[in-house]
Design a protein around this motif. Structure first.
Motif, PDB file in Angstrom:
ATOM      1  N   GLY A  29       0.803  -1.218   0.000  1.00 17.99           N
ATOM      2  CA  GLY A  29       0.000   0.000   0.000  1.00 17.99           C
ATOM      3  C   GLY A  29       0.836   1.267   0.000  1.00 17.99           C
ATOM      4  N   GLY A  30       2.060   1.195  -0.522  1.00 18.25           N
ATOM      5  CA  GLY A  30       2.910   2.367  -0.609  1.00 18.25           C
ATOM      6  C   GLY A  30       3.683   2.714   0.645  1.00 18.25           C
ATOM      7  N   ARG A  31       3.597   1.862   1.683  1.00 16.71           N
ATOM      8  CA  ARG A  31       4.311   2.103   2.940  1.00 16.71           C
ATOM      9  C   ARG A  31       4.956   0.813   3.416  1.00 16.71           C
ATOM     10  NH1 ARG A  31      -0.618   4.911   4.646  1.00 16.71           N
ATOM     11  NH2 ARG A  31      -0.188   7.126   4.528  1.00 16.71           N
ATOM     12  N   THR A  32       6.027   0.959   4.195  1.00 21.05           N
ATOM     13  CA  THR A  32       6.624  -0.221   4.810  1.00 21.05           C
ATOM     14  C   THR A  32       5.701  -0.724   5.920  1.00 21.05           C
ATOM     15  OG1 THR A  32       7.824   1.000   6.508  1.00 21.05           O
ATOM     16  CG2 THR A  32       8.963   0.639   4.367  1.00 21.05           C
ATOM     17  N   LEU A  33       5.893  -1.969   6.303  1.00 24.39           N
ATOM     18  CA  LEU A  33       5.098  -2.514   7.410  1.00 24.39           C
ATOM     19  C   LEU A  33       5.303  -1.681   8.669  1.00 24.39           C
ATOM     20  CD1 LEU A  33       5.489  -6.370   6.924  1.00 24.39           C
ATOM     21  CD2 LEU A  33       3.624  -4.887   6.184  1.00 24.39           C
ATOM     22  N   LEU A  34       6.557  -1.306   8.941  1.00 26.05           N
ATOM     23  CA  LEU A  34       6.828  -0.492  10.124  1.00 26.05           C
ATOM     24  C   LEU A  34       6.119   0.860  10.039  1.00 26.05           C
ATOM     25  CD1 LEU A  34       8.205  -0.188  12.826  1.00 26.05           C
ATOM     26  CD2 LEU A  34      10.262   0.573  11.622  1.00 26.05           C
ATOM     27  N   ALA A  35       6.082   1.478   8.879  1.00 26.63           N
ATOM     28  CA  ALA A  35       5.407   2.769   8.721  1.00 26.63           C
ATOM     29  C   ALA A  35       3.904   2.655   8.972  1.00 26.63           C
ATOM     30  CB  ALA A  35       5.668   3.346   7.333  1.00 26.63           C
ATOM     31  N   HIS A  36       3.285   1.558   8.523  1.00 26.10           N
ATOM     32  CA  HIS A  36       1.855   1.358   8.795  1.00 26.10           C
ATOM     33  C   HIS A  36       1.598   1.381  10.302  1.00 26.10           C
ATOM     34  CE1 HIS A  36       0.017   0.451   4.882  1.00 26.10           C
ATOM     35  NE2 HIS A  36       1.133  -0.203   4.570  1.00 26.10           N
ATOM     36  N   THR A  37       2.413   0.644  11.054  1.00 26.49           N
ATOM     37  CA  THR A  37       2.225   0.577  12.501  1.00 26.49           C
ATOM     38  C   THR A  37       2.523   1.925  13.154  1.00 26.49           C
ATOM     39  OG1 THR A  37       2.811  -1.758  12.443  1.00 26.49           O
ATOM     40  CG2 THR A  37       2.831  -0.703  14.593  1.00 26.49           C
ATOM     41  N   ALA A  38       3.596   2.581  12.726  1.00 24.56           N
ATOM     42  CA  ALA A  38       3.952   3.886  13.293  1.00 24.56           C
ATOM     43  C   ALA A  38       2.821   4.892  13.092  1.00 24.56           C
ATOM     44  CB  ALA A  38       5.248   4.389  12.672  1.00 24.56           C
ATOM     45  N   LEU A  39       2.185   4.872  11.940  1.00 30.23           N
ATOM     46  CA  LEU A  39       1.069   5.787  11.695  1.00 30.23           C
ATOM     47  C   LEU A  39      -0.134   5.469  12.579  1.00 30.23           C
ATOM     48  CD1 LEU A  39       1.241   6.202   7.835  1.00 30.23           C
ATOM     49  CD2 LEU A  39       1.577   7.993   9.561  1.00 30.23           C
ATOM     50  N   ALA A  40      -0.337   4.202  12.875  1.00 26.96           N
ATOM     51  CA  ALA A  40      -1.474   3.809  13.713  1.00 26.96           C
ATOM     52  C   ALA A  40      -1.332   4.325  15.138  1.00 26.96           C
ATOM     53  CB  ALA A  40      -1.632   2.293  13.712  1.00 26.96           C
ATOM     54  N   ALA A  91      -0.471   0.911  23.990  1.00 30.31           N
ATOM     55  CA  ALA A  91      -0.767  -0.033  22.911  1.00 30.31           C
ATOM     56  C   ALA A  91       0.416  -0.980  22.814  1.00 30.31           C
ATOM     57  CB  ALA A  91      -0.960   0.702  21.593  1.00 30.31           C
ATOM     58  N   VAL A  92       0.129  -2.263  22.703  1.00 32.11           N
ATOM     59  CA  VAL A  92       1.169  -3.279  22.501  1.00 32.11           C
ATOM     60  C   VAL A  92       0.854  -3.911  21.158  1.00 32.11           C
ATOM     61  CG1 VAL A  92       2.212  -5.398  23.353  1.00 32.11           C
ATOM     62  CG2 VAL A  92       1.422  -3.655  24.978  1.00 32.11           C
ATOM     63  N   LEU A  93       1.738  -3.661  20.183  1.00 33.71           N
ATOM     64  CA  LEU A  93       1.443  -4.041  18.808  1.00 33.71           C
ATOM     65  C   LEU A  93       2.617  -4.751  18.148  1.00 33.71           C
ATOM     66  CD1 LEU A  93       0.024  -0.571  17.701  1.00 33.71           C
ATOM     67  CD2 LEU A  93      -1.299  -2.536  18.495  1.00 33.71           C
ATOM     68  N   ALA A  94       2.306  -5.788  17.406  1.00 36.21           N
ATOM     69  CA  ALA A  94       3.288  -6.361  16.495  1.00 36.21           C
ATOM     70  C   ALA A  94       3.363  -5.418  15.298  1.00 36.21           C
ATOM     71  CB  ALA A  94       2.866  -7.756  16.058  1.00 36.21           C
ATOM     72  N   ALA A  95       4.546  -5.332  14.690  1.00 34.59           N
ATOM     73  CA  ALA A  95       4.758  -4.347  13.624  1.00 34.59           C
ATOM     74  C   ALA A  95       4.465  -4.872  12.231  1.00 34.59           C
ATOM     75  CB  ALA A  95       6.201  -3.846  13.683  1.00 34.59           C
ATOM     76  N   ASP A  96       3.782  -6.000  12.113  1.00 27.80           N
ATOM     77  CA  ASP A  96       3.571  -6.598  10.782  1.00 27.80           C
ATOM     78  C   ASP A  96       2.108  -6.706  10.394  1.00 27.80           C
ATOM     79  OD1 ASP A  96       2.905  -8.589  12.585  1.00 27.80           O
ATOM     80  OD2 ASP A  96       4.050 -10.157  11.578  1.00 27.80           O
ATOM     81  N   HIS A  97       1.321  -5.703  10.774  1.00 29.20           N
ATOM     82  CA  HIS A  97      -0.116  -5.676  10.484  1.00 29.20           C
ATOM     83  C   HIS A  97      -0.445  -4.428   9.663  1.00 29.20           C
ATOM     84  CE1 HIS A  97      -1.293  -8.963  13.228  1.00 29.20           C
ATOM     85  NE2 HIS A  97      -0.219  -8.575  13.889  1.00 29.20           N
ATOM     86  N   PRO A  98      -0.324  -4.498   8.339  1.00 30.94           N
ATOM     87  CA  PRO A  98      -0.526  -3.302   7.524  1.00 30.94           C
ATOM     88  C   PRO A  98      -1.956  -2.773   7.519  1.00 30.94           C
ATOM     89  CG  PRO A  98      -0.258  -5.215   6.117  1.00 30.94           C
ATOM     90  CD  PRO A  98       0.053  -5.654   7.524  1.00 30.94           C
ATOM     91  N   GLY A  99      -2.929  -3.560   7.951  1.00 33.46           N
ATOM     92  CA  GLY A  99      -4.307  -3.094   8.005  1.00 33.46           C
ATOM     93  C   GLY A  99      -4.641  -2.332   9.270  1.00 33.46           C
ATOM     94  N   LEU A 100      -3.718  -2.314  10.201  1.00 34.39           N
ATOM     95  CA  LEU A 100      -3.907  -1.583  11.445  1.00 34.39           C
ATOM     96  C   LEU A 100      -3.949  -0.088  11.143  1.00 34.39           C
ATOM     97  CD1 LEU A 100      -3.910  -2.231  14.509  1.00 34.39           C
ATOM     98  CD2 LEU A 100      -1.457  -1.743  14.474  1.00 34.39           C
ATOM     99  N   SER A 101      -4.812   0.635  11.839  1.00 28.68           N
ATOM    100  CA  SER A 101      -4.930   2.073  11.604  1.00 28.68           C
ATOM    101  C   SER A 101      -5.108   2.802  12.930  1.00 28.68           C
ATOM    102  CB  SER A 101      -6.131   2.362  10.701  1.00 28.68           C
ATOM    103  OG  SER A 101      -7.333   2.122  11.416  1.00 28.68           O
TER     104      SER A 101
END
Length: 183
Positions: A29-40, A91-101
């Motif tokens: 989706g145009g972002r790294t997996l880490l970036a998806h989580t960081a944005l969430a 929040a305790v999150l794994a960093a490999d969930h690109p659908g997380l928002s």
């Protein structure tokens, strides 16, 4: 309402099913997996990354489980050490969930109340590394020995609220097929 909010992002796995590639640098989706989580968790202060040192676009606190590779509970223990308050949520999150928002995290925060909240996928599986918890509750429940112990034993005993996932929020990337499916 709790104003203090932190995040501990766990990203210390070896990516064996992806052939050992740097999973967090994979893009969907145009972002790294880490970036998806960081944005969430962009509203978290601090947002602690638990992984080996690596360049990221913004300065963030780092933590590393001791010893390295000793599992997500050890990573959580290390990450909590960087959270400077007792009465807020984390929040305790794994960093490999690109659908997380950020919306996912907001729903978890709203449901966290006294004992925390975790996302539950469409099949009814509890996603223990997609949750929000009272910091004081986690610290009080943290066992003395954290190395190579499952997080579900700690989190399950806290009886968190279950928040149903919407769409692909709970989908993670463990294999090349997962990345292709979610991309």
């Amino acid at each position: 309402m709790v104003d203090e909010f932190a995040a501990v992002v766990l990203a210390g796995g070896s990516s064996r099913r992806l052939g050992g590639v740097d999973k967090l640098a994979l893009s969907t989706g145009g972002r790294t997996l880490l970036a998806h989580t960081a944005l969430a968790v962009r509203d978290a202060d601090p947002a602690v990354l638990v992984l080996p040192g690596r360049p990221v676009p913004v300065p963030v606190p780092w933590a590393r489980e001791d010893p390295p590779g000793s599992g997500p509970l050890a990573g959580l223990h290390a990450g909590l050490g960087e959270v400077p308050f007792e009465r807020g949520l984390v929040a305790v999150l794994a960093a490999d969930h690109p659908g997380l928002s950020a919306g996912t995290v907001a729903r978890l925060r709203a449901a966290a109340a006294e004992s925390g909240a975790v996302l539950v996928d469409a099949d009814g599986a509890v996603q223990w590394l997609l949750g929000v918890w009272p910091v004081a509750v986690l610290r009080a429940a943290m066992p003395e020995q954290v190395r190579d112990r499952p997080v579900r034993a700690l989190f399950g005993a806290l009886h968190p609220a279950h928040v149903p996932a919407v769409g692909a929020e709970a989908a993670d990337v463990d294999t090349p097929q997962d990345l292709h499916r979610l991309g």
